[in-house]
Design a protein around this motif. Structure first.
Motif, PDB file in Angstrom:
ATOM      1  N   LYS A 174      -8.937  -6.544 -12.568  1.00  0.00           N
ATOM      2  CA  LYS A 174      -9.933  -7.603 -12.714  1.00  0.00           C
ATOM      3  C   LYS A 174     -11.088  -7.387 -11.728  1.00  0.00           C
ATOM      4  O   LYS A 174     -12.237  -7.575 -12.070  1.00  0.00           O
ATOM      5  N   THR A 175     -10.768  -6.965 -10.548  1.00  0.00           N
ATOM      6  CA  THR A 175     -11.801  -6.711  -9.528  1.00  0.00           C
ATOM      7  C   THR A 175     -12.791  -5.650 -10.010  1.00  0.00           C
ATOM      8  O   THR A 175     -13.999  -5.808  -9.854  1.00  0.00           O
ATOM      9  N   LEU A 177     -13.226  -4.599 -13.209  1.00  0.00           N
ATOM     10  CA  LEU A 177     -13.783  -4.831 -14.545  1.00  0.00           C
ATOM     11  C   LEU A 177     -14.847  -5.918 -14.586  1.00  0.00           C
ATOM     12  O   LEU A 177     -15.527  -6.080 -15.570  1.00  0.00           O
ATOM     13  N   HIS A 178     -14.984  -6.652 -13.512  1.00  0.00           N
ATOM     14  CA  HIS A 178     -16.030  -7.692 -13.492  1.00  0.00           C
ATOM     15  C   HIS A 178     -17.247  -7.166 -12.927  1.00  0.00           C
ATOM     16  O   HIS A 178     -18.021  -6.687 -12.600  1.00  0.00           O
TER      17      HIS A 178
END
Length: 178
Positions: A174-175, A177-178
């Motif tokens: 998530k880190t 991919l954002h």
């Protein structure tokens, strides 16, 4: 052989000669063009349609059997040609619409496929950067579709440990991919 009378109201019995054809053309060209223009709203197409009517009449002049008034015959032919025009126009527009939809759909599918492959490759690169056990848990969960208890059983670790590894992997992804 002259078949048409000057008032053009009589029936055409057998043939049209040069003089009677010219008389028909002179008498009905403008009214037929006006009729077609009214229905089609395009001067050139209207004139083309009327030209086609007279061309057809001339080609079939030797064996033509018309058993009605010429005016009725010619305007009926114009109505049919106008209908044919709209039928063909609708068909072309429908085909163009279908072609453009298919083309856009293919482009979108191709773009989506490329984007998906790029994203999948990027995610695979991130997953490869995970610690070994974390990577194993994530792969078994997302790629193999195993549940937490199944992963725990297969790797012989507790379900809480599986949850911890999965949470760690998802936070890491998530880190990036954002």
């Amino acid at each position: 052989m002259e078949i048409l009378r000057v008032n053009m109201g009589d029936k055409l019995l057998n043939q049209i000669d040069d003089a009677s054809f010219r008389a028909l053309f002179d008498l009905y060209w403008k009214p037929l063009v006006a009729f077609c223009q009214h229905h089609i709203k395009d001067d050139e197409i209207a004139m083309d349609i009327v030209q086609d009517i007279f061309h057809s009449l001339w080609r079939r002049r030797d064996g033509l059997q018309i058993e009605t008034r010429m005016e009725y015959y010619l305007f009926r032919a114009a109505r049919i040609k106008v209908s044919d025009y709209y039928r063909e126009k609708f068909k072309r527009e429908n085909q163009n619409h279908c072609l453009s939809e298919n083309f856009c759909e293919r482009i979108n599918n191709t773009e989506e496929t490329i984007l998906f492959r790029d994203l999948d490759h990027f995610v695979d690169g991130l997953v490869n950067r995970l610690p070994c056990r974390c990577k194993q848990v994530y792969t078994l969960s997302r790629n193999s579709g195993l549940s937490i208890p199944e992963i725990a059983e297969q790797l012989e670790i507790s379900e809480k440990t599986v949850e911890a590894h999965l949470t760690k992997a998802l936070r890491f992804l998530k880190t990036y991919l954002h």
